[in-house]
Design a protein around this motif. Structure first.
Motif: not given
Length: 332
Positions: A72-83
């Motif tokens: 949902p747009s109300s969740l601010e999602v940052y670029e993922p960190e690859r492990l």
């Protein structure tokens, strides 16, 4: 001298079948398990949590992409960190890869992390297989103001002890006098209660303030630490893409913005150049340093329209590191 040679060996590489191929198939071949998890089930709306997508097993790890998330747009999602944790043995590539997303809710509520699917081709069974996660719920808590019905204030009733009630206010309809006690006030239970109650109240107030200040510090530390990690990550991305104008300036812009967010603790929705300038001046950062910072942001914005070459990008990267060092020394 002897010469030894091996016989000729032919390898027949079969194409993947089109029949039964899922729409979300991205080229994974092998035997895999797909896992989706969250670091928290309950949190305050000012806190962050991590969503982890993990694929583990045996197969061609370097030839497919992990699924993406749609939240949902109300969740601010940052670029993922690859492990990545991959080993090579006689069976091929074995291990696991993870994408770890940092997510910050902007309002309280109960959010559903939808089902996420990952498809791969199993050569042993010669068929496509799809792993699908379950729906996960994250409960974001916060303060909700409730409006009382005005009609409740006008309602009145008389209870069993003769009290007339107006909403939450009550008083006795009839006065009843009682005889004053002749007990001496000094050294009585009431005397000692009145003597110690102020001290107890003061201790309770101080304790509550300490708890509130600690929670506020914890929230600010989490926000600052998350932004600082993202700033370092984007600086590394900028350095890696120093020969790609668009990717370089996009990463450099994000790195500088997250660095400012880590020291000024502003919300992304409140960010603008004027407020950042005023905040830095209040924190004793010099005008010269602020002007250098604005030049970096201007270069990032103009990168699409100005023919910067490798030398200009290298210089801007060095300036960015210098500006971060200057602000760290000057800020109070």
């Amino acid at each position: 001298n002897k010469t030894v040679s091996a016989g000729k060996l032919k390898i027949n590489v079969k194409p993947l079948p089109d029949k039964g191929k899922p729409n979300n198939f991205s080229g994974a071949v092998g035997k895999f398990d797909f896992l989706v998890s969250t670091s928290k089930k309950e949190l305050l709306f000012s806190e962050a949590f991590q969503l982890t997508l993990e694929i583990k097993g045996i197969g061609n790890f370097n030839l497919f992409n992990l699924p993406t998330v749609n939240l949902p747009s109300s969740l601010e999602v940052y670029e993922p960190e690859r492990l990545e944790k991959i080993n090579t043995n006689f069976l091929g590539l074995k291990g696991s890869i993870k994408d770890q997303y940092t997510i910050v809710p902007s309002s309280p509520g109960k959010y559903a992390i939808p089902r996420i699917s990952f498809s791969y081709f199993d050569p042993k069974d010669s068929q496509y297989k799809t792993e699908t996660s379950n729906i996960t719920y994250v409960n974001v808590k916060g303060s909700i103001l409730e409006n009382r019905d005005k009609d409740e204030v006008s309602n009145k009733k008389i209870n069993k002890v003769g009290l007339v009630e107006y909403g939450n206010t009550s008083f006795k309809a009839k006065t009843k006098f009682t005889k004053i006690s002749n007990e001496i006030f000094f050294n009585s239970n009431l005397f000692w209660a009145l003597l110690f109650i102020p001290f107890i109240i003061a201790i309770i107030i101080i304790t509550i303030k300490m708890i509130l200040n600690k929670n506020k510090s914890d929230k600010n530390w989490i926000l600052s630490n998350t932004a600082k990690k993202l700033g370092k990550k984007y600086l590394l991305d900028a350095k890696k893409n120093i020969d790609n104008k668009n990717k370089f300036y996009e990463a450099l812009d994000k790195a500088m913005m997250n660095y400012l967010k880590s020291i000024l603790l502003f919300d992304n929705r409140e960010y603008n150049a004027k407020q950042v300038r005023e905040s830095l001046l209040k924190r004793s950062v010099s005008l010269k340093t602020i002007d250098l910072l604005e030049d970096i942001f201007n270069n990032c914005q103009m990168a699409r329209y100005t023919p910067f070459d490798y030398v200009d990008m290298d210089k801007d990267y060095s300036r960015a590191l210098e500006i971060i060092s200057l602000i760290d020394k000057e800020i109070k």
